[in-house]
Write a protein that holds these residues in place. Structure first.
Motif, PDB file in Angstrom:
ATOM      1  N   MET A 245       0.843  -1.183   0.000  1.00 27.21           N
ATOM      2  CA  MET A 245       0.000   0.000   0.000  1.00 27.21           C
ATOM      3  C   MET A 245       0.886   1.243   0.000  1.00 27.21           C
ATOM      4  N   LEU A 246       0.463   2.255  -0.757  1.00 24.93           N
ATOM      5  CA  LEU A 246       1.256   3.476  -0.880  1.00 24.93           C
ATOM      6  C   LEU A 246       1.443   4.147   0.469  1.00 24.93           C
ATOM      7  N   GLY A 247       2.683   4.490   0.755  1.00 26.07           N
ATOM      8  CA  GLY A 247       3.051   5.176   1.986  1.00 26.07           C
ATOM      9  C   GLY A 247       4.508   5.583   1.867  1.00 26.07           C
ATOM     10  N   PRO A 248       5.013   6.342   2.794  1.00 21.56           N
ATOM     11  CA  PRO A 248       6.423   6.747   2.711  1.00 21.56           C
ATOM     12  C   PRO A 248       7.356   5.562   2.863  1.00 21.56           C
ATOM     13  N   ARG A 249       8.427   5.571   2.096  1.00 17.78           N
ATOM     14  CA  ARG A 249       9.494   4.574   2.185  1.00 17.78           C
ATOM     15  C   ARG A 249      10.807   5.352   2.273  1.00 17.78           C
ATOM     16  N   THR A 250      11.125   5.819   3.490  1.00 16.74           N
ATOM     17  CA  THR A 250      12.272   6.711   3.655  1.00 16.74           C
ATOM     18  C   THR A 250      13.204   6.242   4.768  1.00 16.74           C
ATOM     19  N   CYS A 251      14.467   6.668   4.644  1.00 13.68           N
ATOM     20  CA  CYS A 251      15.435   6.419   5.709  1.00 13.68           C
ATOM     21  C   CYS A 251      15.263   7.479   6.790  1.00 13.68           C
ATOM     22  N   GLY A 252      16.093   7.395   7.831  1.00  8.18           N
ATOM     23  CA  GLY A 252      15.942   8.325   8.951  1.00  8.18           C
ATOM     24  C   GLY A 252      16.369   9.736   8.652  1.00  8.18           C
ATOM     25  N   SER A 253      16.966   9.974   7.491  1.00  6.41           N
ATOM     26  CA  SER A 253      17.476  11.316   7.175  1.00  6.41           C
ATOM     27  C   SER A 253      16.593  12.082   6.206  1.00  6.41           C
ATOM     28  N   CYS A 254      15.660  11.415   5.542  1.00  2.70           N
ATOM     29  CA  CYS A 254      14.848  12.081   4.518  1.00  2.70           C
ATOM     30  C   CYS A 254      13.433  12.349   5.037  1.00  2.70           C
ATOM     31  N   THR A 259       8.328  12.413  -0.763  1.00  4.81           N
ATOM     32  CA  THR A 259       7.952  11.063  -1.186  1.00  4.81           C
ATOM     33  C   THR A 259       6.815  11.074  -2.208  1.00  4.81           C
ATOM     34  N   LEU A 260       6.665   9.963  -2.881  1.00  8.25           N
ATOM     35  CA  LEU A 260       5.557   9.788  -3.819  1.00  8.25           C
ATOM     36  C   LEU A 260       4.229   9.863  -3.071  1.00  8.25           C
ATOM     37  N   TYR A 261       4.194   9.313  -1.879  1.00  4.37           N
ATOM     38  CA  TYR A 261       2.985   9.357  -1.054  1.00  4.37           C
ATOM     39  C   TYR A 261       2.529  10.800  -0.836  1.00  4.37           C
ATOM     40  N   TRP A 262       3.460  11.666  -0.510  1.00  2.00           N
ATOM     41  CA  TRP A 262       3.123  13.073  -0.248  1.00  2.00           C
ATOM     42  C   TRP A 262       2.625  13.748  -1.520  1.00  2.00           C
ATOM     43  N   LYS A 263       3.278  13.442  -2.628  1.00  2.00           N
ATOM     44  CA  LYS A 263       2.884  14.040  -3.904  1.00  2.00           C
ATOM     45  C   LYS A 263       1.437  13.666  -4.241  1.00  2.00           C
ATOM     46  N   GLN A 265      -0.964  12.577  -2.162  1.00  2.00           N
ATOM     47  CA  GLN A 265      -1.915  13.055  -1.165  1.00  2.00           C
ATOM     48  C   GLN A 265      -2.161  14.559  -1.261  1.00  2.00           C
ATOM     49  N   THR A 266      -1.202  15.312  -1.752  1.00  2.00           N
ATOM     50  CA  THR A 266      -1.333  16.786  -1.808  1.00  2.00           C
ATOM     51  C   THR A 266      -1.558  17.297  -3.213  1.00  2.00           C
ATOM     52  N   SER A 267      -1.904  16.405  -4.140  1.00  2.00           N
ATOM     53  CA  SER A 267      -2.070  16.822  -5.533  1.00  2.00           C
ATOM     54  C   SER A 267      -3.358  17.600  -5.777  1.00  2.00           C
ATOM     55  N   GLY A 268      -4.282  17.518  -4.818  1.00  2.00           N
ATOM     56  CA  GLY A 268      -5.571  18.179  -5.001  1.00  2.00           C
ATOM     57  C   GLY A 268      -6.538  17.353  -5.820  1.00  2.00           C
ATOM     58  N   LYS A 269      -6.108  16.155  -6.221  1.00  2.00           N
ATOM     59  CA  LYS A 269      -6.957  15.253  -6.984  1.00  2.00           C
ATOM     60  C   LYS A 269      -7.265  14.025  -6.141  1.00  2.00           C
ATOM     61  N   LEU A 270      -7.974  13.079  -6.723  1.00  2.00           N
ATOM     62  CA  LEU A 270      -8.221  11.829  -6.005  1.00  2.00           C
ATOM     63  C   LEU A 270      -6.888  11.163  -5.680  1.00  2.00           C
ATOM     64  N   PRO A 271      -6.734  10.621  -4.447  1.00  2.00           N
ATOM     65  CA  PRO A 271      -5.453   9.995  -4.051  1.00  2.00           C
ATOM     66  C   PRO A 271      -5.240   8.648  -4.732  1.00  2.00           C
ATOM     67  N   ILE A 272      -5.115   8.699  -6.051  1.00  2.00           N
ATOM     68  CA  ILE A 272      -4.933   7.486  -6.856  1.00  2.00           C
ATOM     69  C   ILE A 272      -3.653   7.623  -7.666  1.00  2.00           C
ATOM     70  N   VAL A 273      -2.856   6.570  -7.693  1.00  2.00           N
ATOM     71  CA  VAL A 273      -1.625   6.585  -8.466  1.00  2.00           C
ATOM     72  C   VAL A 273      -1.933   6.248  -9.923  1.00  2.00           C
ATOM     73  N   ILE A 274      -1.584   7.159 -10.835  1.00  2.00           N
ATOM     74  CA  ILE A 274      -1.729   6.929 -12.270  1.00  2.00           C
ATOM     75  C   ILE A 274      -0.327   6.889 -12.856  1.00  2.00           C
ATOM     76  N   GLU A 275       0.093   5.710 -13.282  1.00  2.00           N
ATOM     77  CA  GLU A 275       1.491   5.488 -13.647  1.00  2.00           C
ATOM     78  C   GLU A 275       1.986   6.409 -14.755  1.00  2.00           C
ATOM     79  N   LYS A 276       1.154   6.770 -15.695  1.00  2.00           N
ATOM     80  CA  LYS A 276       1.624   7.589 -16.819  1.00  2.00           C
ATOM     81  C   LYS A 276       2.034   8.999 -16.388  1.00  2.00           C
ATOM     82  N   TYR A 277       1.637   9.403 -15.185  1.00  2.00           N
ATOM     83  CA  TYR A 277       2.013  10.728 -14.684  1.00  2.00           C
ATOM     84  C   TYR A 277       3.251  10.678 -13.789  1.00  2.00           C
ATOM     85  N   LEU A 278       3.857   9.509 -13.605  1.00  2.00           N
ATOM     86  CA  LEU A 278       5.023   9.370 -12.737  1.00  2.00           C
ATOM     87  C   LEU A 278       6.305   9.450 -13.553  1.00  2.00           C
ATOM     88  N   ASN A 279       7.347  10.023 -12.922  1.00  2.00           N
ATOM     89  CA  ASN A 279       8.661  10.002 -13.573  1.00  2.00           C
ATOM     90  C   ASN A 279       9.310   8.642 -13.307  1.00  2.00           C
TER      91      ASN A 279
END
Length: 310
Positions: A245-254, A259-263, A265-279
């Motif tokens: 499930m989508l969530g942060p995957r970070t070390c103790g320094s970052c 994160t992708l999770y933050w992007k 959740q704060t996109s202003g759109k439905l919290p759904i991952v659409i692969e074609k919009y990812l780098n």
């Protein structure tokens, strides 16, 4: 010779009333599939809505328990009357085959076929919301028993009374196809259960075994246990979030804001991952998350160099 009598039909078709009128004063064992289903549902531990896969397995267990009791009582010389739905021939064939194999007994079946007005009246008494279309649908769902299924006698119960109805037997291929379908169904369920068990065991092992932790922000990776990761400040399942499930995957320094999770959740759109919009970096993170926990057991670089698929 003991006898088993099946009384089948749709809900509100009059099965219980028919049994009470014709068998309650006789020396027979009366079994209701509904009682077995309720018992198994209670044993499952679900208090609210039950997942469909769990419900299917509960129904299978209830049917197996009922069949076992039928055979046991027949072996002890008792006549048995069984209230069932038994819409499908393949379900009936399983019972008849098992009974024939286990004990010498007479097997008969009564099919409740009330007229539309009688059925609608029964549904009103039960406070069910049904109509003419519902009646036609229920009638169409029931495959009327055929002698090829192994019944000694088949009776049709209508508003006009009871009549013996022994239609011309189907071809033997009908039996073979039905038995094959049931066998494949059981194998599929068995395989799904085995995979589910393996998945649960793997998830449990992830609490103690070392696995790869990848920081999606800085690219750091460590082959450590969940406890070591938690002490080191990692945001990672199973301690934080859930595998797959989508969530942060970070070390103790970052930070989470990178994160992708933050992007998402704060996109202003439905919290759904659409692969074609990812780098490329985000896509790699997302696909690794979807493949968890298996994707964390082998080094990504090793997978890529050997051509393995996550």
């Amino acid at each position: 010779m003991p006898k088993v009598t099946f009384v089948i039909g749709a809900t509100a078709s009059g099965k219980t009333y028919f049994i009470n009128q014709n068998f309650s004063n006789k020396d027979v064992e009366i079994l209701d599939a509904f009682d077995y289903q309720n018992r198994v549902y209670e044993e499952s531990g679900y208090k609210g809505r039950m997942p469909i896969q769990v419900q299917i397995r509960c129904l299978m267990k209830a049917n197996d328990d009922l069949l076992s009791d039928i055979i046991s009582k027949l072996k002890h010389g008792r006549d048995v009357v069984v209230e069932q739905t038994f819409y499908k021939a393949k379900r009936r064939i399983v019972y008849v085959d098992a009974i024939r194999e286990a004990v010498k007994a007479e097997i008969e079946i009564y099919v409740m076929c009330p007229g539309k007005e009688r059925w609608l009246e029964n549904t009103r008494l039960r406070k069910m919301v049904e109509d003419d279309e519902s009646y036609e649908r229920h009638v169409a769902e029931i495959e009327f028993p055929n002698p090829i299924e192994g019944f000694d006698s088949i009776f049709e119960v209508t508003d006009d009374g009871i009549k013996l109805r022994m239609d011309p037997p189907y071809d033997e291929q009908f039996l073979e196809d039905a038995r094959k379908e049931i066998s494949e169904e059981k194998e599929r369920v068995k395989k799904e259960d085995e995979e589910s068990k393996e998945s649960k065991e793997l998830l449990e092992s992830m609490k103690t075994r070392p696995f790869w932790h990848y920081c999606e922000v800085c690219g750091k990776k460590e082959f450590i246990t969940d406890e070591e990761a938690f002490v080191g400040g990692w945001d990672y399942p199973p301690r934080i979030g859930f595998f797959g499930m989508l969530g942060p995957r970070t070390c103790g320094s970052c930070q989470m804001k990178d994160t992708l999770y933050w992007k998402i959740q704060t996109s202003g759109k439905l919290p759904i991952v659409i692969e074609k919009y990812l780098n490329d970096k985000e896509l790699k993170t997302w696909r690794r998350i979807k493949g968890e926990p298996e994707s964390l057991l082998v080094d990504e670089n090793e997978q890529e160099s050997t051509g393995q698929k996550r």
